[in-house]
Design a protein around this motif. Structure first.
Motif, PDB file in Angstrom:
ATOM      1  N   THR A  51       0.567  -1.311  -0.407  1.00  0.00           N
ATOM      2  CA  THR A  51       0.124  -0.266   0.017  1.00  0.00           C
ATOM      3  C   THR A  51       0.808   1.395  -0.421  1.00  0.00           C
ATOM      4  O   THR A  51       1.395   1.423   1.089  1.00  0.00           O
ATOM      5  N   PRO A  52       1.065   2.175  -0.873  1.00  0.00           N
ATOM      6  CA  PRO A  52       1.170   2.608  -0.935  1.00  0.00           C
ATOM      7  C   PRO A  52       0.922   4.050   0.199  1.00  0.00           C
ATOM      8  O   PRO A  52      -0.414   4.421   0.486  1.00  0.00           O
ATOM      9  N   ALA A  53       2.455   4.876   0.787  1.00  0.00           N
ATOM     10  CA  ALA A  53       2.550   5.755   1.730  1.00  0.00           C
ATOM     11  C   ALA A  53       1.879   6.903   1.612  1.00  0.00           C
ATOM     12  O   ALA A  53       2.391   7.094   0.027  1.00  0.00           O
ATOM     13  N   GLU A  54       1.363   7.595   2.286  1.00  0.00           N
ATOM     14  CA  GLU A  54       1.125   9.315   1.631  1.00  0.00           C
ATOM     15  C   GLU A  54       1.576  10.016   3.043  1.00  0.00           C
ATOM     16  O   GLU A  54       2.335   9.828   4.033  1.00  0.00           O
ATOM     17  N   LEU A  55       2.404  10.490   1.515  1.00  0.00           N
ATOM     18  CA  LEU A  55       3.524  11.288   2.300  1.00  0.00           C
ATOM     19  C   LEU A  55       3.142  12.688   2.940  1.00  0.00           C
ATOM     20  O   LEU A  55       3.072  13.493   1.730  1.00  0.00           O
ATOM     21  N   GLN A  56       4.305  13.676   3.602  1.00  0.00           N
ATOM     22  CA  GLN A  56       3.627  14.895   3.857  1.00  0.00           C
ATOM     23  C   GLN A  56       5.064  16.101   2.870  1.00  0.00           C
ATOM     24  O   GLN A  56       6.789  15.134   3.130  1.00  0.00           O
ATOM     25  N   HIS A  57       4.152  17.069   2.897  1.00  0.00           N
ATOM     26  CA  HIS A  57       5.097  18.161   1.792  1.00  0.00           C
ATOM     27  C   HIS A  57       6.710  18.143   2.668  1.00  0.00           C
ATOM     28  O   HIS A  57       6.118  18.926   3.952  1.00  0.00           O
ATOM     29  N   PRO A  58       7.710  18.438   2.558  1.00  0.00           N
ATOM     30  CA  PRO A  58       7.975  18.125   1.022  1.00  0.00           C
ATOM     31  C   PRO A  58       8.854  16.928   0.548  1.00  0.00           C
ATOM     32  O   PRO A  58       9.533  16.923  -0.068  1.00  0.00           O
ATOM     33  N   LEU A  59       8.758  15.808   1.117  1.00  0.00           N
ATOM     34  CA  LEU A  59       9.765  14.588   1.140  1.00  0.00           C
ATOM     35  C   LEU A  59       9.081  13.844   0.119  1.00  0.00           C
ATOM     36  O   LEU A  59       9.935  13.534  -0.865  1.00  0.00           O
ATOM     37  N   PRO A  60       7.745  13.681  -0.469  1.00  0.00           N
ATOM     38  CA  PRO A  60       8.056  13.099  -1.687  1.00  0.00           C
ATOM     39  C   PRO A  60       8.510  14.209  -2.983  1.00  0.00           C
ATOM     40  O   PRO A  60       9.275  13.590  -3.681  1.00  0.00           O
ATOM     41  N   ALA A  61       8.680  15.740  -2.713  1.00  0.00           N
ATOM     42  CA  ALA A  61       9.585  16.057  -3.621  1.00  0.00           C
ATOM     43  C   ALA A  61      11.157  15.686  -3.565  1.00  0.00           C
ATOM     44  O   ALA A  61      11.570  15.697  -4.560  1.00  0.00           O
ATOM     45  N   ALA A  62      11.603  15.732  -2.491  1.00  0.00           N
ATOM     46  CA  ALA A  62      13.383  15.627  -1.985  1.00  0.00           C
ATOM     47  C   ALA A  62      13.508  13.809  -2.113  1.00  0.00           C
ATOM     48  O   ALA A  62      14.245  13.783  -3.480  1.00  0.00           O
ATOM     49  N   LEU A  63      12.095  12.648  -2.722  1.00  0.00           N
ATOM     50  CA  LEU A  63      12.541  11.700  -3.046  1.00  0.00           C
ATOM     51  C   LEU A  63      12.761  11.432  -5.017  1.00  0.00           C
ATOM     52  O   LEU A  63      13.358  11.236  -5.454  1.00  0.00           O
ATOM     53  N   GLU A  64      11.717  12.849  -4.615  1.00  0.00           N
ATOM     54  CA  GLU A  64      11.711  12.568  -6.352  1.00  0.00           C
ATOM     55  C   GLU A  64      12.979  13.551  -6.967  1.00  0.00           C
ATOM     56  O   GLU A  64      13.637  13.050  -8.334  1.00  0.00           O
ATOM     57  N   VAL A  65      13.721  13.836  -6.086  1.00  0.00           N
ATOM     58  CA  VAL A  65      14.760  15.014  -6.584  1.00  0.00           C
ATOM     59  C   VAL A  65      16.222  13.530  -7.260  1.00  0.00           C
ATOM     60  O   VAL A  65      16.771  13.556  -7.170  1.00  0.00           O
ATOM     61  N   LEU A  66      16.169  12.479  -5.281  1.00  0.00           N
ATOM     62  CA  LEU A  66      17.054  11.630  -5.476  1.00  0.00           C
ATOM     63  C   LEU A  66      16.907  10.638  -6.377  1.00  0.00           C
ATOM     64  O   LEU A  66      18.124  10.855  -6.867  1.00  0.00           O
ATOM     65  N   ARG A  67      16.004   9.832  -6.997  1.00  0.00           N
ATOM     66  CA  ARG A  67      15.374   9.710  -8.632  1.00  0.00           C
ATOM     67  C   ARG A  67      16.098  10.366  -9.241  1.00  0.00           C
ATOM     68  O   ARG A  67      17.010  10.305 -10.428  1.00  0.00           O
TER      69      ARG A  67
END
Length: 319
Positions: A2-18
């Motif tokens: 089940t994908p987790a709902e993450l609080q901003h800005p963690l999704p942005a930080a993880l996408e920048v890591l990718r």
């Protein structure tokens, strides 16, 4: 999973890591565990129980708890705990990346550690897992909700967007309690009042210096995030240059040669005109900077201490 709902800005930080480590992908899986305050992880749960909390198969070989400062566990900042998690992430993720690694990825992992420890939850429990599958896993718990973060080798580079770069940059450069500096990339046109031709290096130096000094002044939690802000600005400008295509001419409107970001600032604009395409960057909250370290034409700041601290080389394009 089940994908987790993450609080901003963690999704942005993880996408920048990718984006910066295209051989790496990140999964965030939601789970449940006994409620944190009634069942503290003072005694480390077994690998099998940990796997059930994080929907992980196979179970990890071993589990350790990220230590916390018991005397200051509810503090807004917890630099020792952030540093410990950043060091663990950097060492483990380095095994998934081709050598020699990347300075900007290391700076980004410090930001991700800070978000996990002090931003998305108050006093979270974090378990560090020794994997049985070659990936890097950690389990984050707040209340009775868990999120398993898994860093894995990507079979092919995951799709990313420069919007994530702008979102994270806005978080690192707040100018009001609710708003941060925005860098918005879009197609032309070049019909912008006050637009004039400028030197590429002048734009890089002005905006990178402004980002570094602003991030240092607001301090979350020190030099690493200021360096990260510079690298994010470089990413935005490099993306615009790649979009316009070489050889591009640079133009700017309301971008002072010595810029700073303030709540009273006005929007600025940088336009890159390539042979076939035009790319425009709109930037908010720009003001002229007063006297201070740095002049255009001798490195990013023309100040050895600031250049060294920001991880900059003499041509402002350190990666």
């Amino acid at each position: 999973m089940t994908p987790a709902e993450l609080q901003h800005p963690l999704p942005a930080a993880l996408e920048v890591l990718r984006r910066w480590a295209p051989t790496l992908d990140v999964e965030a899986a939601a789970g449940r565990a006994p409620i944190q305050w009634l069942n503290p992880w003072d005694e480390v749960p077994s690998p099998e129980r940990t796997a059930s909390y994080g929907d992980l198969d196979p179970p990890p070989k071993a589990v350790t708890v990220l230590p916390r400062d018991q005397a200051n566990r509810f503090a807004v900042t917890q630099p020792a705990r952030v540093d410990a998690l950043a060091e663990w992430l950097t060492a483990r993720i380095a095994t998934l990346l081709p050598p020699p690694g990347s300075h900007r990825v290391r700076d980004l992992l410090t930001c991700i550690a800070d978000l996990m420890v002090t931003w998305i939850a108050v006093d979270p429990d974090i378990l560090l897992l020794t994997p049985a599958d070659g990936a890097v896993h950690l389990l984050h718990r707040t209340g009775d909700r868990t999120t398993r973060f898994s860093f894995i080798r990507a079979e092919e580079p995951p799709p990313t967007s420069p919007v994530a770069v702008a979102d994270l940059l806005s978080f690192l450069l707040p100018v009001t309690p609710t708003r941060g500096v925005r860098f918005a990339l879009r197609p032309g046109p070049v019909d912008v009042p006050g637009l004039h031709e400028v030197d590429e290096r002048t734009v890089y130096e002005s905006l990178c210096r402004a980002a570094y000094l602003h991030a240092t002044a607001i301090g979350r939690p020190g030099l690493e995030l200021a360096r990260l802000a510079v690298r994010l600005v470089q990413d935005v400008l490099d993306t615009a240059l790649a979009t316009a295509g070489p050889p591009a001419t640079w133009h700017a409107a309301n971008v002072p040669e010595r810029a700073r970001f303030t709540a009273e600032g006005t929007p600025g604009c940088v336009v890159l005109a390539g042979p076939e395409r035009v790319c425009r960057i709109d930037i908010g909250f720009l003001s002229p900077a007063g006297p201070g370290p740095g002049t255009v034409g001798g490195g990013l700041f023309n100040d050895p201490a600031l250049c060294d601290a920001a991880g900059c080389d003499s041509c402002c394009r350190d990666r």
